[in-house]
Design a protein around this motif. Sequence first.
Motif, PDB file in Angstrom:
ATOM      1  N   PRO A 321       0.830  -1.200   0.000  1.00  0.00           N
ATOM      2  CA  PRO A 321       0.000   0.000   0.000  1.00  0.00           C
ATOM      3  C   PRO A 321       0.874   1.263   0.000  1.00  0.00           C
ATOM      4  O   PRO A 321       2.051   1.188   0.318  1.00  0.00           O
ATOM      5  CB  PRO A 321      -0.775  -0.103   1.322  1.00  0.00           C
ATOM      6  N   ASP A 322       0.240   2.410  -0.315  1.00  0.00           N
ATOM      7  CA  ASP A 322       1.044   3.623  -0.359  1.00  0.00           C
ATOM      8  C   ASP A 322       1.282   4.161   1.057  1.00  0.00           C
ATOM      9  O   ASP A 322       0.841   3.581   2.041  1.00  0.00           O
ATOM     10  CB  ASP A 322       0.425   4.661  -1.308  1.00  0.00           C
ATOM     11  N   SER A 323       2.004   5.275   1.120  1.00  0.00           N
ATOM     12  CA  SER A 323       2.501   5.748   2.419  1.00  0.00           C
ATOM     13  C   SER A 323       1.389   6.111   3.399  1.00  0.00           C
ATOM     14  O   SER A 323       1.608   6.132   4.601  1.00  0.00           O
ATOM     15  CB  SER A 323       3.409   6.947   2.194  1.00  0.00           C
ATOM     16  N   ARG A 324       0.210   6.417   2.903  1.00  0.00           N
ATOM     17  CA  ARG A 324      -0.825   6.917   3.816  1.00  0.00           C
ATOM     18  C   ARG A 324      -2.027   5.998   3.984  1.00  0.00           C
ATOM     19  O   ARG A 324      -2.880   6.238   4.819  1.00  0.00           O
ATOM     20  CB  ARG A 324      -1.316   8.274   3.320  1.00  0.00           C
ATOM     21  N   GLU A 325      -2.106   4.974   3.148  1.00  0.00           N
ATOM     22  CA  GLU A 325      -3.260   4.077   3.192  1.00  0.00           C
ATOM     23  C   GLU A 325      -3.397   3.401   4.553  1.00  0.00           C
ATOM     24  O   GLU A 325      -2.406   3.121   5.210  1.00  0.00           O
ATOM     25  CB  GLU A 325      -3.018   2.968   2.160  1.00  0.00           C
ATOM     26  N   SER A 326      -4.642   3.094   4.925  1.00  0.00           N
ATOM     27  CA  SER A 326      -4.817   2.324   6.153  1.00  0.00           C
ATOM     28  C   SER A 326      -4.445   0.873   5.860  1.00  0.00           C
ATOM     29  O   SER A 326      -4.556   0.403   4.734  1.00  0.00           O
ATOM     30  CB  SER A 326      -6.247   2.444   6.664  1.00  0.00           C
ATOM     31  N   ARG A 327      -4.004   0.193   6.898  1.00  0.00           N
ATOM     32  CA  ARG A 327      -3.391  -1.131   6.726  1.00  0.00           C
ATOM     33  C   ARG A 327      -4.302  -2.244   7.218  1.00  0.00           C
ATOM     34  O   ARG A 327      -4.920  -2.104   8.278  1.00  0.00           O
ATOM     35  CB  ARG A 327      -2.103  -1.193   7.554  1.00  0.00           C
ATOM     36  N   HIS A 328      -4.325  -3.330   6.453  1.00  0.00           N
ATOM     37  CA  HIS A 328      -5.122  -4.478   6.881  1.00  0.00           C
ATOM     38  C   HIS A 328      -4.307  -5.760   6.901  1.00  0.00           C
ATOM     39  O   HIS A 328      -4.822  -6.824   7.190  1.00  0.00           O
ATOM     40  CB  HIS A 328      -6.348  -4.619   5.981  1.00  0.00           C
ATOM     41  N   ASP A 329      -3.036  -5.687   6.516  1.00  0.00           N
ATOM     42  CA  ASP A 329      -2.119  -6.817   6.691  1.00  0.00           C
ATOM     43  C   ASP A 329      -0.710  -6.242   6.822  1.00  0.00           C
ATOM     44  O   ASP A 329      -0.536  -5.033   6.798  1.00  0.00           O
ATOM     45  CB  ASP A 329      -2.239  -7.833   5.540  1.00  0.00           C
ATOM     46  N   ILE A 330       0.278  -7.128   6.988  1.00  0.00           N
ATOM     47  CA  ILE A 330       1.631  -6.634   7.286  1.00  0.00           C
ATOM     48  C   ILE A 330       2.558  -6.651   6.071  1.00  0.00           C
ATOM     49  O   ILE A 330       3.753  -6.409   6.208  1.00  0.00           O
ATOM     50  CB  ILE A 330       2.283  -7.440   8.440  1.00  0.00           C
ATOM     51  N   ILE A 331       2.022  -6.932   4.878  1.00  0.00           N
ATOM     52  CA  ILE A 331       2.884  -7.034   3.700  1.00  0.00           C
ATOM     53  C   ILE A 331       3.088  -5.673   3.044  1.00  0.00           C
ATOM     54  O   ILE A 331       2.153  -4.894   2.915  1.00  0.00           O
ATOM     55  CB  ILE A 331       2.271  -7.995   2.663  1.00  0.00           C
ATOM     56  N   GLN A 332       4.313  -5.407   2.626  1.00  0.00           N
ATOM     57  CA  GLN A 332       4.608  -4.187   1.888  1.00  0.00           C
ATOM     58  C   GLN A 332       5.281  -4.553   0.571  1.00  0.00           C
ATOM     59  O   GLN A 332       6.250  -5.317   0.559  1.00  0.00           O
ATOM     60  CB  GLN A 332       5.549  -3.287   2.703  1.00  0.00           C
ATOM     61  N   ALA A 333       4.763  -4.018  -0.522  1.00  0.00           N
ATOM     62  CA  ALA A 333       5.424  -4.212  -1.816  1.00  0.00           C
ATOM     63  C   ALA A 333       6.098  -2.907  -2.229  1.00  0.00           C
ATOM     64  O   ALA A 333       5.550  -1.823  -2.012  1.00  0.00           O
ATOM     65  CB  ALA A 333       4.405  -4.629  -2.872  1.00  0.00           C
ATOM     66  N   VAL A 334       7.296  -3.013  -2.783  1.00  0.00           N
ATOM     67  CA  VAL A 334       8.017  -1.849  -3.305  1.00  0.00           C
ATOM     68  C   VAL A 334       8.465  -2.199  -4.724  1.00  0.00           C
ATOM     69  O   VAL A 334       9.141  -3.208  -4.930  1.00  0.00           O
ATOM     70  CB  VAL A 334       9.271  -1.513  -2.460  1.00  0.00           C
ATOM     71  N   GLU A 335       8.055  -1.383  -5.678  1.00  0.00           N
ATOM     72  CA  GLU A 335       8.485  -1.615  -7.064  1.00  0.00           C
ATOM     73  C   GLU A 335       9.793  -0.892  -7.289  1.00  0.00           C
ATOM     74  O   GLU A 335       9.835   0.332  -7.386  1.00  0.00           O
ATOM     75  CB  GLU A 335       7.431  -1.066  -8.037  1.00  0.00           C
ATOM     76  N   LEU A 336      10.865  -1.673  -7.406  1.00  0.00           N
ATOM     77  CA  LEU A 336      12.188  -1.054  -7.501  1.00  0.00           C
ATOM     78  C   LEU A 336      12.613  -0.805  -8.944  1.00  0.00           C
ATOM     79  O   LEU A 336      13.562  -0.068  -9.203  1.00  0.00           O
ATOM     80  CB  LEU A 336      13.206  -1.909  -6.755  1.00  0.00           C
ATOM     81  N   GLY A 337      11.944  -1.461  -9.882  1.00  0.00           N
ATOM     82  CA  GLY A 337      12.134  -1.110 -11.289  1.00  0.00           C
ATOM     83  C   GLY A 337      13.305  -1.736 -12.007  1.00  0.00           C
ATOM     84  O   GLY A 337      13.348  -1.706 -13.232  1.00  0.00           O
ATOM     85  N   THR A 338      14.262  -2.283 -11.246  1.00  0.00           N
ATOM     86  CA  THR A 338      15.415  -2.928 -11.898  1.00  0.00           C
ATOM     87  C   THR A 338      15.774  -4.206 -11.140  1.00  0.00           C
ATOM     88  O   THR A 338      15.541  -4.293  -9.926  1.00  0.00           O
ATOM     89  CB  THR A 338      16.679  -2.021 -11.868  1.00  0.00           C
ATOM     90  N   PRO A 339      16.393  -5.163 -11.856  1.00  0.00           N
ATOM     91  CA  PRO A 339      16.853  -6.366 -11.155  1.00  0.00           C
ATOM     92  C   PRO A 339      17.866  -6.015 -10.059  1.00  0.00           C
ATOM     93  O   PRO A 339      17.832  -6.585  -8.968  1.00  0.00           O
ATOM     94  CB  PRO A 339      17.537  -7.197 -12.250  1.00  0.00           C
ATOM     95  N   GLU A 340      18.739  -5.043 -10.358  1.00  0.00           N
ATOM     96  CA  GLU A 340      19.756  -4.651  -9.376  1.00  0.00           C
ATOM     97  C   GLU A 340      19.105  -4.125  -8.096  1.00  0.00           C
ATOM     98  O   GLU A 340      19.606  -4.360  -6.992  1.00  0.00           O
ATOM     99  CB  GLU A 340      20.692  -3.571  -9.947  1.00  0.00           C
ATOM    100  N   GLY A 341      18.005  -3.412  -8.274  1.00  0.00           N
ATOM    101  CA  GLY A 341      17.297  -2.871  -7.115  1.00  0.00           C
ATOM    102  C   GLY A 341      16.757  -3.984  -6.231  1.00  0.00           C
ATOM    103  O   GLY A 341      16.927  -3.953  -5.003  1.00  0.00           O
ATOM    104  N   VAL A 342      16.135  -4.967  -6.849  1.00  0.00           N
ATOM    105  CA  VAL A 342      15.567  -6.092  -6.097  1.00  0.00           C
ATOM    106  C   VAL A 342      16.667  -6.820  -5.328  1.00  0.00           C
ATOM    107  O   VAL A 342      16.515  -7.153  -4.142  1.00  0.00           O
ATOM    108  CB  VAL A 342      14.840  -7.067  -7.061  1.00  0.00           C
ATOM    109  N   ILE A 343      17.797  -7.024  -6.006  1.00  0.00           N
ATOM    110  CA  ILE A 343      18.896  -7.770  -5.383  1.00  0.00           C
ATOM    111  C   ILE A 343      19.494  -6.979  -4.215  1.00  0.00           C
ATOM    112  O   ILE A 343      19.689  -7.511  -3.120  1.00  0.00           O
ATOM    113  CB  ILE A 343      19.969  -8.121  -6.450  1.00  0.00           C
ATOM    114  N   ALA A 344      19.748  -5.688  -4.436  1.00  0.00           N
ATOM    115  CA  ALA A 344      20.348  -4.873  -3.370  1.00  0.00           C
ATOM    116  C   ALA A 344      19.412  -4.787  -2.166  1.00  0.00           C
ATOM    117  O   ALA A 344      19.845  -4.897  -1.015  1.00  0.00           O
ATOM    118  CB  ALA A 344      20.663  -3.474  -3.896  1.00  0.00           C
ATOM    119  N   PHE A 345      18.137  -4.619  -2.419  1.00  0.00           N
ATOM    120  CA  PHE A 345      17.158  -4.510  -1.329  1.00  0.00           C
ATOM    121  C   PHE A 345      17.196  -5.776  -0.464  1.00  0.00           C
ATOM    122  O   PHE A 345      17.319  -5.716   0.757  1.00  0.00           O
ATOM    123  CB  PHE A 345      15.754  -4.305  -1.910  1.00  0.00           C
ATOM    124  N   CYS A 346      17.102  -6.924  -1.142  1.00  0.00           N
ATOM    125  CA  CYS A 346      17.065  -8.190  -0.394  1.00  0.00           C
ATOM    126  C   CYS A 346      18.375  -8.429   0.356  1.00  0.00           C
ATOM    127  O   CYS A 346      18.374  -8.933   1.480  1.00  0.00           O
ATOM    128  CB  CYS A 346      16.758  -9.356  -1.329  1.00  0.00           C
TER     129      CYS A 346
END
Length: 445
Positions: A321-346
């Motif tokens: 969800p976005d930064s202000r949405e109310s929450r109903h579970d604990i999962i957060q998705a972030v679209e990093l846009g590149t394979p390098e981004g996904v790898i560095a994040f993890c």
Amino acid sequence: MKKTKLTELYKELGIRDEVSHFGDRILDSLRERFEEIDQTAEYNQLKVIQAMQKSQVNENCLHYYASGYGYNDLGRDTLEEVYASVFHTESALVRPQITCGTHALALALGAVLRPGDELLSPAGKPYDTLEEVIGIRPSKGSLAEYGITYSQVELLPDGTFDYDAIEKAVRPNTKLITIQRSKGYLTRPTFSVSQIGELIAFVKKIKPDVICMVDNCYGEFVETLEPSDVGADLVVGSLIKNPGGGLAPIGGYIAGRKELIDLCGYRLTSPGLGREVGASLGVMQSFYQGLFLAPGVAAGALKGAVFAANIYERLGYKVVPDSRESRHDIIQAVELGTPEGVIAFCRGIQAAAPVDSYVIPEPWAMPGYDSDVIMAAGAFVQGSSIELSADGPVRPPYAVYFQGGLTWHHAKLGILMSLEYMMRDGLITDHDIMGYDGLLTGDTE
Ligand SMILES: *Cc1c(COP(=O)(O)O)cnc(C)c1O
């Protein structure tokens, strides 16, 4: 003075000052959100304590070591009473013999449905692993093999329920509807408990005897109400997610109407034996203590998710969800846009772990996925996703899904570390996080 010492320690752990400061500034804007999360946690903490007091949980419940058949396992039977109180249901089945969330869901479906019955998912595709349980993807032992049919109504483009189509999909042999509270790894919004209540009321008006089951995975204790408070006949989840509080080493639960929970017992063990057997083998203390800690743990994970959404959204990434949405579970998705981004994040998340922090995760071909997947987890319990964990398929849009954190401060460290790793790999620059000061002014609701 204190603050300086803290920044020093972050630095020793590998977080540069600029990242610490950026995190602090984001946090300053989140005080109200965190206050709300703490209020929910306080309510749920009291709810759990009240349930334990009502059932007179005592030392014997914690240390009752039943083996063999497990007749009269006091710890187990009392814990099931406690779960029923917490979820405000007539009964509950909470067992180490339920091996995971998928098993708990398969168990509930198999227990209730009979050949000729139809299962309806009125809110789109269920969780991946259920496809084989139901037989959406042909599979040995699926419900389809037993002559149970399945139908599904897609959500409307805006993520809401398609009530017209649902009305048409409820047939005379529709025995059970399954609603998944959390979005899981889909991009639809997570449903609030009150939305789920509306859907249940709608379906029951069409066909009052329909059994309404909710896949509650990742949703427990995020709100003050649970789906069983708004009409669900069965709520189902995993103990290595929210309600196990990070301490349960295995297990699943099903809470609901007694008649249905008894059926689940017969399915889990054997017709005739049902819930009477199933020794708890000494895991009870962790189940009780984990449930006791669960409201606080869920709150910490939720703060982490909100913090991450705010950090990455301010840096220009799409977050769900976005930064202000109310929450109903604990999962957060972030679209990093590149394979390098996904790898560095993890890799950042992994580097912040208390266990296996020195391991460097690599993308890997996983069974069941059509692209490589990278996973970060440094957990005390294998696969536990109430502990801080992240994973992402290495394919467009290059999104990572992350969740958990047994404490808020660990979640915070993990998120700062992900940012640090993105910076080390040149994916985010000093300029990106420094330029933020100006943005903050006047940037309130
Ligand atoms: C995790 C999860 C499941 C399955 O649980 P496992 O323990 O991984 O088998 C089912 N539904 C949802 C929404 C989940 O998040």
